[in-house]
Design a protein around this motif. Structure first.
Motif: not given
Length: 387
Positions: A139-142, A305-308
Motif C-alpha cells: 500500500m505504501i509503495v503504490l 495492473a499492480a493493485t493494493p
C-alpha cells in the motif's frame, strides 16, 4: 484383486482426490449444460488458477517440513507492485524487472527463513507478521493507487499462447505436444516398472498397468485436442508443466527431497541422521519466496495492473489446495502432484459454482466444507491404519 485392493488402500488419498476431481467435473458439466468443458472455459481455468497452483507447489514443501506460510499473498502483491514500478514508472526492460523481482522474492524468503530456522520463532508467527508487513508495504509503495499498463511482452506471460499452425481452427503444435507427452509418459512408466521388477518390488497386474497407460494417454491427448481447438497451449501452462516436473523430480529423486520429508517426519531424528535441519528449513522458505514472486508476476501480468488488494486470500487457497491434495498438517506427508490436484479441485469448484450462478457466500461456505472433509478423511485413514 488383493493386489489392486492393497494398491488402492496404500494410495487412497491420492486416488480419492483424482476420483473426486473427475466426479466434480462431471457434475458441473451436467449442471452447466456442457459449458464447463468447453475449450474456452478449460483455457480460462488454466489462466485463472495458474498463480494459485504455483503457490501450491511451494506451499506443499513448506507444509511437508511441518511449517505454514501465511505471507505468500502479501509477498505476491508486494513483488507485483515493485515490478510495476520498475517496468511502468522506471521504464526498465521487462526481463530485467522480472529477474530483480525474483531476487526480491528470494530475499524476502531468506528474511523469513532466518527467523524461523535460526532464531526458532514459529513459522505461523513469522509469516503472519510478514503478511501484515508486506501488505502494508504494498500500500505504501503504490500510494493506494493501481499502476498500469504493463508492457505487451510481459502481459504475454499470462495471456499469450505458444505459436502454432494448422487449418480448420486446430493448433497442430498443441496436438503434437500431446503425442510427445504421451510417448514420454509411457517410456517413463515402463522404465519405472522395469526398475521395480529389478529390485523385487510388487508390481501391479500387467492388464491393470496397460489400462492405466491407455487411460492416461487418452486424457493427455483429449486435453491437448481441446486446447488445440481454441488458441493452443497457453504460455503459463508451459511454465506450470516445467515447475511440476522439476519439483516432482527434486522431491522424489534427490537428496534434498529426502531431507525435506525426513525433517517433516521427525526433526530430531533427521538431525541425528545428519540432516542439516536449519539449512533445509531456511532454503524451503527461500524457495517459497521465489515462487511467491513468480505468482505475483503472473497475477500482475494477467490483471495488467499492480493493485493494493492483489494477492488477497492467495495463501488460504494455496494451503487448502495442499491439504485437499493429501498433505498432512503434522508434516512429512504430501506430494507436488497432490497439491496440483487439490488446486484443480478448488479451481473447478470456483469456476463451476460461478457458471451456475452461486453467490460468493455459498462458494466460500462450500470450499470451507470441502477442506474440512478432506482433512477429516486424512485423519480417519491415519487412525484406521494405526489400529
Amino acid at each position: 484383486m488383493e493386489t489392486i485392493s492393497r494398491m488402492f488402500k496404500g494410495n487412497i488419498r491420492q486416488y480419492g482426490m483424482i476420483i473426486a476431481l473427475v466426479v466434480i467435473m462431471i457434475l458441473f458439466e451436467i449442471l452447466t449444460g456442457g459449458l464447463l468443458l468447453q475449450p474456452i472455459n478449460i483455457t480460462n481455468l488454466i489462466l485463472q488458477n495458474s498463480y494459485i497452483l504455483v503457490l501450491a507447489i511451494g506451499m506443499v514443501l513448506v507444509i511437508i517440513t511441518g511449517h505454514i506460510d501465511l505471507s505468500v499473498g502479501s509477498i505476491a502483491a508486494f513483488v507485483g507492485a515493485i515490478s510495476a514500478i520498475m517496468m511502468v514508472d522506471m521504464q526498465l526492460p521487462a526481463w530485467l524487472a522480472v529477474i530483480a523481482s525474483l531476487i526480491l522474492g528470494g530475499l524476502i524468503g531468506a528474511w523469513q527463513g532466518f527467523w524461523i530456522a535460526y532464531v526458532r520463532i514459529p513459522a505461523f508467527i513469522v509469516t503472519l507478521a510478514g503478511m501484515l508487513l508486506f501488505r502494508g508495504l504494498t500500500m505504501i509503495v503504490l500510494e493506494g493507487q493501481s499502476i498500469s499498463p504493463f508492457p505487451g511482452g510481459f502481459q504475454k506471460i499470462s495471456s499469450g499462447f505458444i505459436p502454432g499452425f494448422g487449418g480448420s481452427g486446430m493448433n497442430i503444435v498443441a496436438i503434437l505436444a500431446g503425442i510427445v507427452l504421451t510417448i514420454w509418459y509411457i517410456i517413463n512408466e515402463l522404465r519405472d516398472r522395469r526398475a521395480q521388477s529389478k529390485y523385487g518390488f510388487e508390481l501391479s497386474p500387467q492388464g491393470l498397468f496397460i489400462l492405466k497407460l491407455v487411460v492416461v494417454a487418452a486424457i493427455i491427448n483429449a486435453f491437448t485436442i481441446v486446447l488445440a481447438s481454441y488458441s493452443g497451449i497457453p504460455n503459463i501452462l508451459v511454465l506450470l508443466f516445467i515447475l511440476i516436473v522439476v519439483y516432482s523430480f527434486v522431491m522424489n529423486r534427490t537428496i534434498m527431497g529426502r531431507h525435506i520429508y525426513a525433517l517433516g517426519g521427525n526433526e530430531k531424528a533427521a538431525g541425528l541422521s545428519g540432516v542439516k535441519t536449519k539449512k533445509v528449513t531456511f532454503w524451503v522458505f527461500v524457495n517459497m519466496g521465489v515462487l511467491s514472486a513468480v505468482s505475483g508476476l503472473i497475477f500482475a501480468a494477467r490483471l495488467n495492473a499492480a493493485t493494493p488488494r492483489a494477492g488477497t486470500n492467495f495463501e488460504l487457497d494455496a494451503i487448502a489446495a495442499c491439504f485437499i491434495g493429501g498433505a498432512s498438517a503434522a508434516g512429512g506427508i504430501g506430494t507436488v502432484f497432490g497439491a496440483i490436484i487439490g488446486g484443480l479441485v478448488m479451481g473447478v469448484l470456483n469456476n463451476g459454482m460461478s457458471l451456475i450462478g452461486l453467490g460468493i457466500d455459498w462458494q466460500q461456505g462450500i470450499k470451507g466444507l470441502v477442506l474440512l472433509l478432506a482433512v477429516a478423511f486424512d485423519i480417519y485413514n491415519k487412525n484406521k491404519r494405526a489400529v
